[in-house]
Design a protein around this motif. Structure first.
Motif, PDB file in Angstrom:
ATOM      1  N   TRP A 171      37.198  29.356  48.603  1.00 61.68           N
ATOM      2  CA  TRP A 171      36.208  30.004  47.751  1.00 61.68           C
ATOM      3  C   TRP A 171      34.808  29.428  47.972  1.00 61.68           C
ATOM      4  N   SER A 186      31.835  31.806  49.054  1.00 55.67           N
ATOM      5  CA  SER A 186      30.792  32.128  48.085  1.00 55.67           C
ATOM      6  C   SER A 186      29.607  31.174  48.149  1.00 55.67           C
ATOM      7  N   ARG A 224      29.315  28.639  46.419  1.00 52.41           N
ATOM      8  CA  ARG A 224      29.036  28.178  45.062  1.00 52.41           C
ATOM      9  C   ARG A 224      30.059  27.125  44.644  1.00 52.41           C
ATOM     10  N   GLN A 248      32.418  36.469  43.201  1.00 49.66           N
ATOM     11  CA  GLN A 248      31.296  37.031  43.953  1.00 49.66           C
ATOM     12  C   GLN A 248      30.448  37.945  43.075  1.00 49.66           C
ATOM     13  N   VAL A 264      28.276  35.767  40.981  1.00 47.57           N
ATOM     14  CA  VAL A 264      27.162  35.233  41.764  1.00 47.57           C
ATOM     15  C   VAL A 264      26.063  36.270  41.910  1.00 47.57           C
TER      16      VAL A 264
END
Length: 530
Positions: free
Chosen positions: A352, A356, A358, A522, A525
């Motif tokens: 992940w 992403s 993040r 996502q 985000v």
């Protein structure tokens, strides 16, 4: 040789292999067992014979001879008496030893109660009229032994079985110790009789009294399973199997209860055994999977992380964790399953974060047996070293009951986990027993309010007060507070007004498979970027 003997010899010879010489097997003479009882009566007889012979000899010599010979006869009498007394003493000693051996062969050496083999023999000799057979165990006895040692446990077993025996025998019961903290009681009469109910009530009341030893006050309860003879089985093996099924049902219900046997219990036990066998293969067959439930910050409404929740996909069926997690905990499979969960979470986090860009936190539930397993800390250290995951991205959720079971050792382990950089939270806070003195010593980052308080906090004043008090307690100790089971906007608004930090529940999102959770991440985000 007679015709009958010849026929017998021919039969024996014809049944032998070719070339083998016939052998006659004569019946052996019966063996006589010369016990201490026989020896005792033999000693009595010998002593009587000696005294009788010496008296008769003394009389004869007195009539035919002088006093000199009489004195010799009296001396012989004294020697005979001493010899007989010596023989009698040793025979009686042997008799006592033999009786002790007989008693030990049928009784438990620790408590003095008759043991399992004696109990099974008693069941075989029961007359064909109703009897209640009860199997019981002392709840959470392994925790007592783990906390105070085996010596304390033995002394406690002696004291509790003495209480059990007094309470049972006062109502006509017979008590047997099976093994460990397990025992059996045999009552005359049916399970549905008032006398049986009164006997069980008296038994539970007696055991419920605190046990005090070496300055420790211990409260105990009993799990009991009962069957009726001969209705629930005429053979000891069947009776014990059915009684044990009822006992296991009582333990699974949380203990401190009596369960009467029914045929459905055996079916449930069989299903549990089948389920356990399938669960053992679930990991290697890749039938376990993780779903991720998003957690929301109440300060800005954004996604802060997920909680990993295990699921078992057995064929086309998705088995509820409520069905297999208690079974995994009971069988010990939870340790290996918990290790797989941690490994899968680390792998998923790496993917992940790469997809992403993040950083987020994933919470993982740690079971009591996993937390207490000897290799728990070493496995986490090896996992962090091999995956290079940021330790602060993993949050370990541990129930307050696990921490309080052995608070001092729990504090040491929690401090070592915290030193690795992991985040720690108390799961289901408020449902167990916590000492505020210990709570302030635990290196905890977050308190999770149990959903049972959240569910009715808008309508039940007491639960509303508990939620607000927990939020205030967590903040005063420098902890973040999250509430689980939030399903409505009204619940979310209340928590926000009480300054709760985070929420988790169906109102924000249901648990999602890994791919759907990535899409949720996502989307979060993109929403934040917009």
């Amino acid at each position: 040789m007679s015709t009958t003997m010849s026929t017998a010899m021919n039969t024996v010879t014809s049944s032998l292999p070719s070339g083998a010489a016939p052998q006659l097997r004569l019946p052996s003479a019966p063996r006589l067992r010369w016990s201490a009882c026989h020896s005792r009566w033999a000693a009595y007889a010998l002593l009587v014979c000696l005294i009788t012979a010496s008296v008769a000899l003394s009389v004869l010599i007195e009539r035919s001879s002088g006093s000199g010979m009489t004195r010799l006869v009296h001396l012989f009498d004294i020697v005979a008496l001493l010899t007989g007394a010596f023989l009698l003493y040793h025979v009686r000693a042997r008799f006592r030893v033999e009786q002790q051996l007989v008693h030990q062969a049928g009784h438990d050496p620790l408590t003095g109660l008759a043991h399992r083999r004696s109990f099974e023999a008693r069941l075989r000799s029961l007359p064909v009229r109703p009897h209640a057979v009860v199997l019981g165990t002392i709840d959470r006895f392994s925790r007592i032994v783990g906390g105070y040692g085996h010596g304390f446990g033995d002394r406690m077993i002696i004291g509790l079985t003495s209480r059990i025996r007094q309470a049972a025998e006062a109502r006509g019961g017979e008590v047997y110790r099976l093994d460990g903290a397990n025992f059996a009681i045999l009552y005359q009469g049916r399970l549905d009789s008032p006398e049986f109910d009164a006997a069980i009530s008296a038994l539970r009341a007696e055991v419920g009294q605190p046990y005090v030893c070496e300055g420790h006050e211990v409260f105990t309860t009993l799990s009991l399973g009962a069957v009726c003879y001969p209705q629930d089985g005429a053979e000891p093996e069947i009776l014990l199997r059915n009684a044990d099924a009822a006992l296991q049902a009582a333990r699974q219900a949380g203990g401190d209860t009596l369960v009467h046997y029914s045929e459905s219990l055996n079916a449930q036990a069989g299903l549990r055994l089948d389920l356990e066998a399938q669960l053992r293969r679930a990991v290697e067959r890749q039938e376990l999977e993780l779903h991720y439930q998003p957690q929301q910050s109440l300060s800005d409404g954004g996604l802060i992380g997920f909680e990993a929740l295990i699921r078992w996909r057995r064929g086309e069926e998705l088995v509820s964790p409520a069905h297999f997690i208690p079974l995994a905990e009971e069988s010990g499979l939870i340790v290996s399953i918990g290790e797989w969960v941690l490994e899968e979470v680390c792998r998923q986090l790496s993917q992940w974060q790469a997809d992403s860009g993040r950083r987020l936190v994933v919470a993982v539930n740690i079971s009591p047996r996993q937390f207490a397993a000897p290799g728990f800390l070493a496995h986490i250290e090896a996992l962090l070293a091999s995956t290079h995951i940021d330790p602060s991205s993993i949050e370990l959720e541990i129930t307050e009951g696990v921490m309080m079971e052995n608070a001092e050792s729990a504090i040491v382990l929690l401090q070592r986990l915290r030193a690795l950089g992991l985040r720690l939270s108390i799961d289901d806070f408020g449902t167990g027993y916590s000492s505020l003195a210990y709570l302030s010593r635990f290196p905890i980052d977050k308190l999770k309010i149990d959903q049972s308080f959240v569910r009715n906090m808008g309508t039940v004043k007491q639960q509303s007060a508990i939620v607000q008090a927990t939020i205030g307690l967590g903040h005063s100790l420098g902890m973040t507070v999250i509430a689980e089971g939030v399903e409505t906007e009204a619940q979310r608004a209340l928590l926000h007004s009480w300054q709760c930090d985070e929420i988790q529940g169906y109102h924000y999102s249901r648990p999602l498979p890994a791919r759907a959770a990535l899409n949720f991440l996502q989307g979060s985000v993109q929403l934040r970027a917009a």
